[in-house]
Design a protein around this motif. Structure first.
Motif, mmCIF file in Angstrom:
data_model
loop_
_atom_site.group_PDB
_atom_site.id
_atom_site.type_symbol
_atom_site.label_atom_id
_atom_site.label_comp_id
_atom_site.label_asym_id
_atom_site.label_seq_id
_atom_site.Cartn_x
_atom_site.Cartn_y
_atom_site.Cartn_z
ATOM 1 N N TRP A 1 82.499 -71.437 -33.946
ATOM 2 C CA TRP A 1 82.698 -70.569 -32.034
ATOM 3 C C TRP A 1 82.317 -69.191 -32.750
ATOM 4 C CZ3 TRP A 1 81.385 -72.615 -28.243
ATOM 5 C CH2 TRP A 1 81.696 -73.786 -27.086
ATOM 6 N N LYS A 2 81.589 -67.926 -32.012
ATOM 7 C CA LYS A 2 81.991 -67.027 -32.568
ATOM 8 C C LYS A 2 83.006 -66.323 -31.330
ATOM 9 C CE LYS A 2 76.562 -66.643 -33.615
ATOM 10 N NZ LYS A 2 75.663 -65.966 -34.012
ATOM 11 N N LEU A 3 83.697 -65.850 -31.771
ATOM 12 C CA LEU A 3 84.702 -64.909 -30.373
ATOM 13 C C LEU A 3 84.495 -63.506 -30.968
ATOM 14 C CD1 LEU A 3 86.439 -67.935 -31.574
ATOM 15 C CD2 LEU A 3 88.190 -66.615 -30.302
ATOM 16 N N ILE B 1 86.918 -74.211 -34.420
ATOM 17 C CA ILE B 1 88.306 -74.554 -33.308
ATOM 18 C C ILE B 1 87.659 -75.060 -31.548
ATOM 19 C CG2 ILE B 1 89.877 -72.846 -33.894
ATOM 20 C CD1 ILE B 1 89.174 -71.175 -31.253
ATOM 21 N N ARG B 2 85.787 -75.681 -32.366
ATOM 22 C CA ARG B 2 85.561 -75.586 -31.848
ATOM 23 C C ARG B 2 85.961 -77.966 -31.191
ATOM 24 N NH1 ARG B 2 79.328 -74.847 -30.828
ATOM 25 N NH2 ARG B 2 80.021 -76.644 -29.835
ATOM 26 N N HIS B 3 86.746 -78.695 -32.586
ATOM 27 C CA HIS B 3 87.282 -79.679 -31.500
ATOM 28 C C HIS B 3 88.590 -79.247 -30.335
ATOM 29 C CE1 HIS B 3 84.381 -81.294 -34.374
ATOM 30 N NE2 HIS B 3 85.295 -80.953 -35.805
ATOM 31 N N GLU C 1 85.322 -72.086 -22.701
ATOM 32 C CA GLU C 1 85.867 -71.793 -21.424
ATOM 33 C C GLU C 1 87.099 -71.907 -21.412
ATOM 34 O OE1 GLU C 1 82.081 -73.559 -20.881
ATOM 35 O OE2 GLU C 1 83.553 -74.546 -21.680
ATOM 36 N N GLU C 2 87.839 -72.560 -22.209
ATOM 37 C CA GLU C 2 89.482 -72.520 -22.872
ATOM 38 C C GLU C 2 89.686 -71.116 -22.657
ATOM 39 O OE1 GLU C 2 92.049 -76.409 -23.372
ATOM 40 O OE2 GLU C 2 89.582 -76.311 -24.301
ATOM 41 N N LEU C 3 88.730 -70.241 -23.873
ATOM 42 C CA LEU C 3 88.887 -69.557 -25.260
ATOM 43 C C LEU C 3 89.002 -67.793 -24.114
ATOM 44 C CD1 LEU C 3 87.705 -71.025 -28.437
ATOM 45 C CD2 LEU C 3 90.356 -70.417 -28.250
ATOM 46 N N GLN D 1 84.370 -62.717 -24.921
ATOM 47 C CA GLN D 1 82.964 -63.217 -25.155
ATOM 48 C C GLN D 1 83.329 -65.027 -26.660
ATOM 49 O OE1 GLN D 1 80.119 -60.452 -25.972
ATOM 50 N NE2 GLN D 1 78.787 -62.211 -26.700
ATOM 51 N N VAL D 2 83.341 -65.953 -25.680
ATOM 52 C CA VAL D 2 82.386 -66.982 -27.215
ATOM 53 C C VAL D 2 81.045 -67.324 -27.160
ATOM 54 C CG1 VAL D 2 83.439 -69.193 -27.512
ATOM 55 C CG2 VAL D 2 85.150 -67.982 -26.607
ATOM 56 N N GLU D 3 80.237 -67.743 -28.191
ATOM 57 C CA GLU D 3 79.243 -68.272 -28.224
ATOM 58 C C GLU D 3 78.931 -68.959 -29.325
ATOM 59 O OE1 GLU D 3 76.419 -64.902 -29.544
ATOM 60 O OE2 GLU D 3 76.958 -63.194 -27.486
#
Length: 121
Positions: free
Chosen positions: A44-46, A62-64, A69-71, A32-34
């Motif tokens: 991101w929260k992972l 790591i948002r840059h 969706e990639e994570l 999950q990523v938020e």
């Protein structure tokens, strides 16, 4: 930092095998990523499934380089035995490992899938 006789930067102080064994570095799958709008820097929260160690959460800047969706579904590498760390309103339960670059942090990933919770050897 000065260079050694081979032109390379010197290594840090040596550690023992026992020191290395204290660090629990495991593979896990992002489930999950938020968004994390309260973070000072884009993050991101992972949530990551570490198999027998359970699902743990972290905040990662790591948002840059990575979209949500990639994570999701990606297998990453984390240090899971640091104490929890409060990051604003969020509690981080592990350290996502990666390599800092000028563009941002490149996440440490596993080349071939391994069972979640597998320790780095």
């Amino acid at each position: 930092m000065s260079e050694n006789e081979h032109g390379a930067a010197p290594a840090h102080e040596p550690i023992t095998w026992g020191d290395f064994e204290k660090v629990v570095i495991c593979a896990g799958t992002v489930t999950q990523v938020e968004e994390f709008p309260q973070a000072r820097k884009p993050a991101w929260k992972l949530w990551v499934d570490f198999g027998p160690y359970g699902v743990r959460k972290t905040s990662a800047q790591i948002r840059h380089l990575y979209s949500a969706e990639e994570l999701v579904g990606r297998q990453i590498v984390g240090v899971i035995n640091f104490p929890p760390k409060q990051i604003g309103p969020f509690v981080s339960e592990f350290l996502l490992t990666g390599f800092p670059t000028e563009e941002g942090v490149v996440v440490t990933a596993v080349e071939r899938l391994v069972p979640n919770g597998t320790r780095l050897a």
